[in-house]
Design an enzyme around this catalytic site. Structure first.
Site, mmCIF file in Angstrom:
data_model
loop_
_atom_site.group_PDB
_atom_site.id
_atom_site.type_symbol
_atom_site.label_atom_id
_atom_site.label_comp_id
_atom_site.label_asym_id
_atom_site.label_seq_id
_atom_site.Cartn_x
_atom_site.Cartn_y
_atom_site.Cartn_z
ATOM 1 N N HIS A 105 -3.751 -4.005 6.970
ATOM 2 C CA HIS A 105 -2.867 -3.780 8.119
ATOM 3 C C HIS A 105 -3.231 -2.462 8.795
ATOM 4 C CE1 HIS A 105 -0.272 -7.078 6.856
ATOM 5 N NE2 HIS A 105 0.502 -6.862 7.906
ATOM 6 N N HIS A 107 2.251 -1.254 0.016
ATOM 7 C CA HIS A 107 1.110 -0.375 -0.204
ATOM 8 C C HIS A 107 1.563 1.019 -0.606
ATOM 9 C CE1 HIS A 107 -2.245 -2.878 1.099
ATOM 10 N NE2 HIS A 107 -1.488 -3.309 2.082
#
Length: 324
Positions: free
Chosen positions: A93, A140
């Site tokens: 991302h 994350h």
């Protein structure tokens, strides 16, 4: 996995970062990248798609080579489950957001009249929001996000000097269509193997397929001197937007998105049906669809058709409808 229970205490942050997370997913790619092609500039779109494909492939492969786990839950609360089976480092991302926002800035700053500082702030805010969303959703670590953004920035710096050469070769080389299909397919079939199923191979095939289809479309349009969209109808530095321009832009977008989504659905059903007949499995069999011999051709053909449709079929329809 099971969905964790959680209580939202700040709805502003919740919806802001849920929305920001979507800016690094298929729904954003399948709308923004074609929008750029239909309404801004062909060259800008080409460069963004090339950079996006390369950056995302390297990011996805890096995950399955490094095999760094995602944050443990608990203590973090994970607001997404689909990508939980993937490894964490680097954050794709963060890589995609950095690559798309800054390649857009670099590709447009010398072509359109707008303050560079404004574009730089916009690119920074966009990529930062996507990066922060990966922390907020628990997908994350800080290191994953920083690593993804840095890798993407390095790739941009390395690829920038070759942008024009790559673009010229993709538009003029007689071998472009063959290479743009064969090379991504070879990469997909030789994707790093894992001990368990992860959606990374399928997502990578989707990205490379879309990039391959779009690139073949770019080559065909250049080869046969297809009419380009009049970029002066949509200037980033425009002092005034007329209602006619807004209508044309929206019409191009909605007509194009309808065709793209229709293409995706039709090709998905057709290819899965053919593969199901070939390998003797029902279309709804999720495990069968995850097999290499099914997943790669199914996703590659489907999304290469989407990329081709967005760059060739949609412009022809726009021309027919008087939207060029």
């Amino acid at each position: 996995g099971c969905v964790q229970k959680y209580v939202v205490k700040n709805y502003f942050y919740y919806y802001l970062f849920k929305f920001s997370a979507a800016l690094g997913e298929e729904i954003f790619y399948i709308t923004f990248l074609p929008f750029t092609y239909w309404n801004i500039d062909h060259s800008v779109s080409r460069r963004m798609i090339i950079i996006w494909s390369i950056v995302m492939y390297i990011g996805q492969v890096s995950k399955d080579i490094l095999k760094w786990p995602r944050p443990l839950s608990p203590p973090v609360v994970k607001l997404e489950m689909r990508t939980n089976a993937e490894y964490g480092m680097p954050s794709t991302h963060a890589m995609a957001a950095t690559a798309i926002s800054f390649s857009f800035l670099i590709a447009t700053v010398n072509q359109y009249k707008y303050p560079f500082e404004l574009g730089l702030v916009a690119a920074f805010v966009f990529s930062t929001l996507v990066c922060l969303s990966r922390l907020y959703t628990g997908m994350h670590t800080v290191l994953d996000v920083i690593g993804g953004a840095l890798i993407s920035a390095v790739l941009l710096v390395l690829l920038y000097p070759a942008w024009d050469m790559i673009d010229h070769l993709l538009l003029t080389s007689p071998f472009c269509p063959l290479l743009c299909v064969v090379v991504p397919l070879v990469l997909c079939y030789n994707y790093p193997k894992l001990d368990y199923y992860s959606p990374t191979r399928g997502d990578t095939t989707t990205i490379l397929g879309a990039g391959a289809g779009a690139t073949v479309g770019f080559w065909l349009n250049n080869r046969y001197a297809a009419l380009a969209y009049t970029s002066r109808n949509f200037q980033l530095g425009f002092p005034l937007i007329t209602s006619k321009i807004v209508v044309v832009v929206l019409a191009r977008f909605f007509v194009g998105i309808f065709v793209v989504l229709l293409t995706r659905q039709l090709m998905k059903s057709m290819v899965l049906g053919m593969l199901g007949y070939r390998y003797k499995f029902p279309i709804g069999d999720l495990e069968a669809r995850r097999r290499l011999e099914v997943e790669v051709p199914y996703k590659f053909i489907t999304y290469s058709s989407v990329g081709f449709s967005a760059t060739v079929v949609v412009p022809l329809l726009h021309k027919l409808l008087g939207l060029m």
